[in-house]
Design a protein around this motif. Structure first.
Motif, mmCIF file in Angstrom:
data_model
loop_
_atom_site.group_PDB
_atom_site.id
_atom_site.type_symbol
_atom_site.label_atom_id
_atom_site.label_comp_id
_atom_site.label_asym_id
_atom_site.label_seq_id
_atom_site.Cartn_x
_atom_site.Cartn_y
_atom_site.Cartn_z
ATOM 1 N N ILE A 130 62.996 17.753 89.882
ATOM 2 C CA ILE A 130 62.331 18.890 89.244
ATOM 3 C C ILE A 130 61.401 18.396 88.135
ATOM 4 N N TYR A 131 61.828 17.366 87.392
ATOM 5 C CA TYR A 131 60.929 16.822 86.366
ATOM 6 C C TYR A 131 59.685 16.218 87.034
ATOM 7 N N GLY A 132 59.884 15.511 88.143
ATOM 8 C CA GLY A 132 58.746 14.936 88.876
ATOM 9 C C GLY A 132 57.770 16.022 89.298
ATOM 10 N N SER A 133 58.315 17.190 89.624
ATOM 11 C CA SER A 133 57.446 18.292 90.061
ATOM 12 C C SER A 133 56.625 18.850 88.897
ATOM 13 N N TYR A 134 57.050 18.555 87.675
ATOM 14 C CA TYR A 134 56.310 19.036 86.499
ATOM 15 C C TYR A 134 55.321 17.984 85.973
ATOM 16 N N PHE A 135 55.342 16.785 86.554
ATOM 17 C CA PHE A 135 54.398 15.758 86.096
ATOM 18 C C PHE A 135 52.978 16.190 86.448
ATOM 19 N N GLN A 136 52.034 15.865 85.556
ATOM 20 C CA GLN A 136 50.622 16.171 85.829
ATOM 21 C C GLN A 136 50.130 15.382 87.032
ATOM 22 N N ASN A 137 49.076 15.894 87.654
ATOM 23 C CA ASN A 137 48.429 15.102 88.697
ATOM 24 C C ASN A 137 47.935 13.816 88.064
ATOM 25 N N GLY A 138 48.061 12.740 88.808
ATOM 26 C CA GLY A 138 47.576 11.474 88.272
ATOM 27 C C GLY A 138 48.626 10.699 87.502
ATOM 28 N N THR A 139 49.810 11.292 87.324
ATOM 29 C CA THR A 139 50.888 10.541 86.659
ATOM 30 C C THR A 139 51.339 9.421 87.595
ATOM 31 N N LYS A 140 51.452 8.226 87.060
ATOM 32 C CA LYS A 140 51.884 7.112 87.913
ATOM 33 C C LYS A 140 53.404 7.154 88.038
ATOM 34 N N LEU A 141 53.868 7.461 89.242
ATOM 35 C CA LEU A 141 55.314 7.661 89.415
ATOM 36 C C LEU A 141 56.084 6.361 89.248
ATOM 37 N N SER A 142 55.536 5.277 89.811
ATOM 38 C CA SER A 142 56.268 4.006 89.700
ATOM 39 C C SER A 142 56.310 3.552 88.246
ATOM 40 N N GLY A 143 55.173 3.686 87.565
ATOM 41 C CA GLY A 143 55.120 3.277 86.160
ATOM 42 C C GLY A 143 56.079 4.103 85.321
#
Ligand code: PFF
Length: 444
Positions: free
Chosen positions: A232-245
């Protein structure tokens, strides 16, 4: 697009890290990690644990962020959007996180009472007796637990940006400051430095099949993976957020905090005490012998309370998002339902340490049952299923697009992550799970 806008999101990349690190860093790091480490042979356990974090926890965290970020939906809809018929995996995660809330809120409540009692010199001389008396009482721990749940409720109804984001921005820096102050103080004590060596020295004679299961369960628990909270937190990340980082930052911070907490606790010379009482009995005892002991004890329990609060809001949010997005409730109605449900389960868990201690399943009271069942059974199972989903069920090109474009795993690390998720996670977690369960059952 408007649907995405309405559900809210984090305002920036740094706050995404702070919130996710807040979910990860919790009682698991400060209360659970030190006592599990001391029960499992210290340094030997830490080596296995770090392996689990790196090769199993990190890829799973990236996987969970990806599913959330890709779909921008609650855990059930997220899985079902990527592959029809897989919504149950999100539901299984939410059931697990709800069960965890049941006992986690109770311990969180204790931290409030301990912070207050330490500040007002109310613990007295017999720390073991105080703990037993307080935790097995009927009303005092319940009131603290309810208070803690209400704090959660207030943050959750504030919304993603107005509640979770704001709270994380205040709580996390405060948590780091307290942790650093306590670490410096404990390493400044000469007997502290000496005790440290003893604990971190590996003792491989204590390593059994159960050790691997404990290490893996702890790795999954501490990173909050498999249960929808990180999704759910991942779903709130802005576009362009680097998931691996973001995942690497979260894992690094979480590991640093766990190791620092172990340093603080063991350098206080409590390596002979073990079990869940470590933080609540041994620590106040040690602080009481130090100058300004009440001050240090209060600080320590505030640290625990902050860590617990930043974790419980992610659990609460995961379940609330289901009622809001899937059942069409308003945010405050959904949150109220979760709050009431959590209060009910936490009441049973808290009373099971006192008046309902006689109710036992497989020799455990409800409190221990919730802890053991989620850590030993549900977490590995969710780890296996999530890795199978992302590694085998999710269409290769879609997953690749999510991870390499916005997700930001560059071309060289993507195959490694995919390999870990396809082969290493399902196989290794299954082996550890099966052998660990056999070992656990035979020890009952
Ligand atoms: N990671 C938290 C801790 O280490 O205390 C616990 C946790 C938070 C578990 C969120 C599950 C969850 F969804």
């Amino acid at each position: 697009m408007s649907e995405v806008k309405n559900r809210g999101g984090f305002g920036g990349k740094l706050v995404a890290i702070l919130a996710a690190a807040g979910s990860a860093i919790g009682l698991g790091n400060i209360w659970r990690f030190p006592y599990i480490t001391s029960e499992n042979g210290g340094g030997a356990f830490i080596i296995i644990y770090l392996g689990c974090i790196l090769f199993l926890g990190l890829p799973l965290l990236i996987a969970e962020f990806s599913v959330g970020h890709n779909t921008k939906k609650n855990p059930i809809d997220a899985f079902a959007t990527i592959k029809r018929g897989w919504g149950w995996l999100g539901a299984l995660g939410l059931v697990s996180v709800f069960l965890i809330m049941g006992y986690y809120f109770v311990i969180s409540g204790w931290t409030l009472n301990y912070a207050y009692a330490s500040a007002t010199n109310g613990i007295g001389g017999d720390f073991g007796a105080f703990f037993k008396e307080f935790t097995s009482a009927t009303w005092a721990p319940l009131i603290c637990t309810y208070l803690f749940i209400v704090l959660n409720h207030i943050i959750i109804i504030g919304g993603v940006q107005g509640g979770i984001e704001k709270a994380s921005k205040v709580m996390m820096p405060l948590l780091f400051v307290i942790l650093i102050v306590l670490a410096i103080y404990s390493l400044w004590l000469p007997e502290g430095r000496e005790a440290l060596g003893n604990v971190f020295t590996p003792d491989f004679s204590k390593v059994t099949g159960k050790t691997f299961l404990d290490a893996m369960g702890q790795a999954f628990f501490t990173l909050s993976v498999g249960m929808g909270a990180m999704l759910i937190y991942g779903s709130y990340f802005q576009n362009g957020t680097k998931l691996s980082g973001t995942a690497i930052s979260v894992v690094s911070l979480d590991t640093l905090v766990a190791l620092t907490a172990a340093v603080i606790i063991f350098s206080a010379g409590v390596e002979n005490e073990s079990g869940p009482q470590l933080a609540f009995v041994a620590m106040p005892k040690v602080f009481s012998t130090m100058p300004l002991g009440n001050f240090w004890a209060t600080l320590f329990f505030l640290l625990l309370a902050l860590a617990a609060l930043s974790s419980t809001i992610s659990m609460h949010e995961a379940v609330t998002s289901y009622f809001v997005e899937k059942r069409g409730m308003s945010r405050s109605a959904g949150a109220t339902l979760v709050t009431i449900g959590a209060m009910a389960l936490a009441t049973v868990a808290s009373l099971s340490l006192g008046v309902w201690d006689g109710v036992r399943i497989a020799g455990m009271n409800i409190f221990s049952l919730l802890d053991n069942f989620t850590a030993i059974v549900m977490l590995p199972l969710l780890g296996i299923l999530t890795s199978i989903f992302v590694g085998w069920v999710w269409k290769k090109e879609d997953m690749r697009a999510e991870l390499t474009a916005e997700g930001g795993v560059d071309a060289t690390t993507y195959p490694v992550i995919r390999f870990l998720l396809r082969y290493v996670c399902p196989v290794l977690v299954s082996i550890v799970f099966i052998f660990g369960i056999i070992d656990f059952i035979s020890s009952l």
